[in-house]
Design a protein around this motif. Sequence first.
Motif, mmCIF file in Angstrom:
data_model
loop_
_atom_site.group_PDB
_atom_site.id
_atom_site.type_symbol
_atom_site.label_atom_id
_atom_site.label_comp_id
_atom_site.label_asym_id
_atom_site.label_seq_id
_atom_site.Cartn_x
_atom_site.Cartn_y
_atom_site.Cartn_z
ATOM 1 N N GLY A 25 9.194 33.224 -40.564
ATOM 2 C CA GLY A 25 7.830 33.146 -40.060
ATOM 3 C C GLY A 25 7.277 34.439 -39.499
ATOM 4 N N ALA A 26 8.073 35.514 -39.514
ATOM 5 C CA ALA A 26 7.597 36.788 -38.969
ATOM 6 C C ALA A 26 6.587 37.458 -39.891
ATOM 7 C CB ALA A 26 8.768 37.730 -38.696
ATOM 8 N N GLY A 27 6.573 37.070 -41.171
ATOM 9 C CA GLY A 27 5.559 37.596 -42.070
ATOM 10 C C GLY A 27 6.051 38.524 -43.157
ATOM 11 N N LYS A 28 7.311 38.447 -43.511
ATOM 12 C CA LYS A 28 7.847 39.325 -44.548
ATOM 13 C C LYS A 28 7.134 39.111 -45.883
ATOM 14 C CE LYS A 28 11.794 37.489 -43.705
ATOM 15 N NZ LYS A 28 11.454 36.631 -42.575
ATOM 16 N N THR A 29 7.028 37.867 -46.301
ATOM 17 C CA THR A 29 6.357 37.537 -47.561
ATOM 18 C C THR A 29 4.899 37.960 -47.512
ATOM 19 O OG1 THR A 29 7.846 35.649 -47.875
ATOM 20 C CG2 THR A 29 5.801 35.649 -49.156
ATOM 21 N N THR A 30 4.237 37.687 -46.409
ATOM 22 C CA THR A 30 2.826 38.042 -46.241
ATOM 23 C C THR A 30 2.640 39.551 -46.262
ATOM 24 O OG1 THR A 30 2.478 36.028 -44.960
ATOM 25 C CG2 THR A 30 0.817 37.756 -44.730
ATOM 26 N N ALA A 31 3.520 40.292 -45.594
ATOM 27 C CA ALA A 31 3.410 41.755 -45.555
ATOM 28 C C ALA A 31 3.549 42.345 -46.953
ATOM 29 C CB ALA A 31 4.470 42.336 -44.620
ATOM 30 N N ILE A 32 4.527 41.879 -47.685
ATOM 31 C CA ILE A 32 4.733 42.391 -49.044
ATOM 32 C C ILE A 32 3.530 42.049 -49.911
ATOM 33 C CG2 ILE A 32 6.127 42.086 -51.145
ATOM 34 C CD1 ILE A 32 8.591 41.920 -49.224
ATOM 35 N N SER A 33 3.039 40.829 -49.802
ATOM 36 C CA SER A 33 1.869 40.421 -50.584
ATOM 37 C C SER A 33 0.635 41.241 -50.220
ATOM 38 C CB SER A 33 1.579 38.934 -50.371
ATOM 39 O OG SER A 33 2.640 38.156 -50.883
ATOM 40 N N ALA A 34 0.531 41.654 -48.959
ATOM 41 C CA ALA A 34 -0.646 42.404 -48.493
ATOM 42 C C ALA A 34 -0.751 43.782 -49.127
ATOM 43 C CB ALA A 34 -0.623 42.536 -46.970
ATOM 44 N N ILE A 35 0.399 44.396 -49.479
ATOM 45 C CA ILE A 35 0.337 45.772 -49.999
ATOM 46 C C ILE A 35 0.831 45.919 -51.432
ATOM 47 C CG2 ILE A 35 0.453 46.801 -47.709
ATOM 48 C CD1 ILE A 35 3.416 47.519 -48.325
ATOM 49 N N SER A 36 1.429 44.895 -51.982
ATOM 50 C CA SER A 36 1.955 45.002 -53.341
ATOM 51 C C SER A 36 0.828 45.130 -54.359
ATOM 52 C CB SER A 36 2.812 43.783 -53.678
ATOM 53 O OG SER A 36 3.309 43.899 -55.011
ATOM 54 N N GLU A 37 1.003 46.042 -55.283
ATOM 55 C CA GLU A 37 0.023 46.222 -56.348
ATOM 56 C C GLU A 37 0.306 45.305 -57.534
ATOM 57 O OE1 GLU A 37 -0.106 50.446 -56.976
ATOM 58 O OE2 GLU A 37 -0.636 50.781 -54.883
ATOM 59 N N LEU A 38 1.423 44.629 -57.490
ATOM 60 C CA LEU A 38 1.762 43.593 -58.468
ATOM 61 C C LEU A 38 1.736 42.260 -57.730
ATOM 62 C CD1 LEU A 38 4.981 45.200 -60.002
ATOM 63 C CD2 LEU A 38 2.681 45.281 -60.958
ATOM 64 N N PRO A 39 1.522 41.158 -58.424
ATOM 65 C CA PRO A 39 1.660 39.869 -57.738
ATOM 66 C C PRO A 39 3.083 39.766 -57.179
ATOM 67 C CG PRO A 39 0.671 39.580 -59.911
ATOM 68 C CD PRO A 39 1.128 41.013 -59.829
ATOM 69 N N ALA A 40 3.191 39.465 -55.904
ATOM 70 C CA ALA A 40 4.510 39.412 -55.267
ATOM 71 C C ALA A 40 5.347 38.282 -55.859
ATOM 72 C CB ALA A 40 4.360 39.224 -53.761
ATOM 73 N N VAL A 41 6.617 38.579 -56.081
ATOM 74 C CA VAL A 41 7.575 37.576 -56.533
ATOM 75 C C VAL A 41 8.176 36.953 -55.279
ATOM 76 C CG1 VAL A 41 9.751 37.204 -57.751
ATOM 77 C CG2 VAL A 41 8.095 38.865 -58.629
ATOM 78 N N LYS A 42 8.182 35.641 -55.233
ATOM 79 C CA LYS A 42 8.665 34.931 -54.047
ATOM 80 C C LYS A 42 9.709 33.903 -54.458
ATOM 81 C CE LYS A 42 3.951 35.252 -52.444
ATOM 82 N NZ LYS A 42 2.725 34.547 -52.168
ATOM 83 N N THR A 43 10.690 33.703 -53.604
ATOM 84 C CA THR A 43 11.688 32.656 -53.837
ATOM 85 C C THR A 43 11.598 31.631 -52.721
ATOM 86 O OG1 THR A 43 13.398 33.936 -52.714
ATOM 87 C CG2 THR A 43 13.262 34.171 -55.118
#
Length: 181
Positions: free
Chosen positions: A13-31
Amino acid sequence: MKEYKLVFTGTTGAGKTTAISAISELPAVKTDVENTDDSLNKELTTVGLDFGQLNLANGDRVRLFGTPGQTRFDFMWRILTKDAFGLIILIDNSRPDPLADLRTYVNGFTQEILNVPCVIGVGRTEDNPVPSIDEFSTLLEFMGYALPVIPVDVRQAADVIQLVELIMAQAEAELMECSVL
């Protein structure tokens, strides 16, 4: 062209997925899978990794990896940090004991912190100002570390980029120090 590996870690819940999605130039891959842990107040949780990519102006790439936050998946921490260029630890200041969370992740990534640039981003400080950023810095000093600690809103690309820039600045300073020796 060079490629760099940057790892985001921290509590669920700290925001790792959100942080990566915020700056990634590709659609973020999530598991992400459905959360079955009643102690976590969220629908989905990462069980493998998150992945994104950031292209630098000079053509280099920064590959962004996010670890699972739950310590039961700590075996993934070692896998994801292998050959990492830098480490960003995200802390959620709305959790019951954010300082204990910081201790857990600093202890869990001691080897990486000793070998690669590291920065701490503390989220949700607007509504949860305690502990203060100074208290996080004091704890790190007590533990023997001098790491940058900044407030961050992981939904804001500019805030996440600031974390990445701090990692880059540390790496650049280390390179300059090595070339002087």
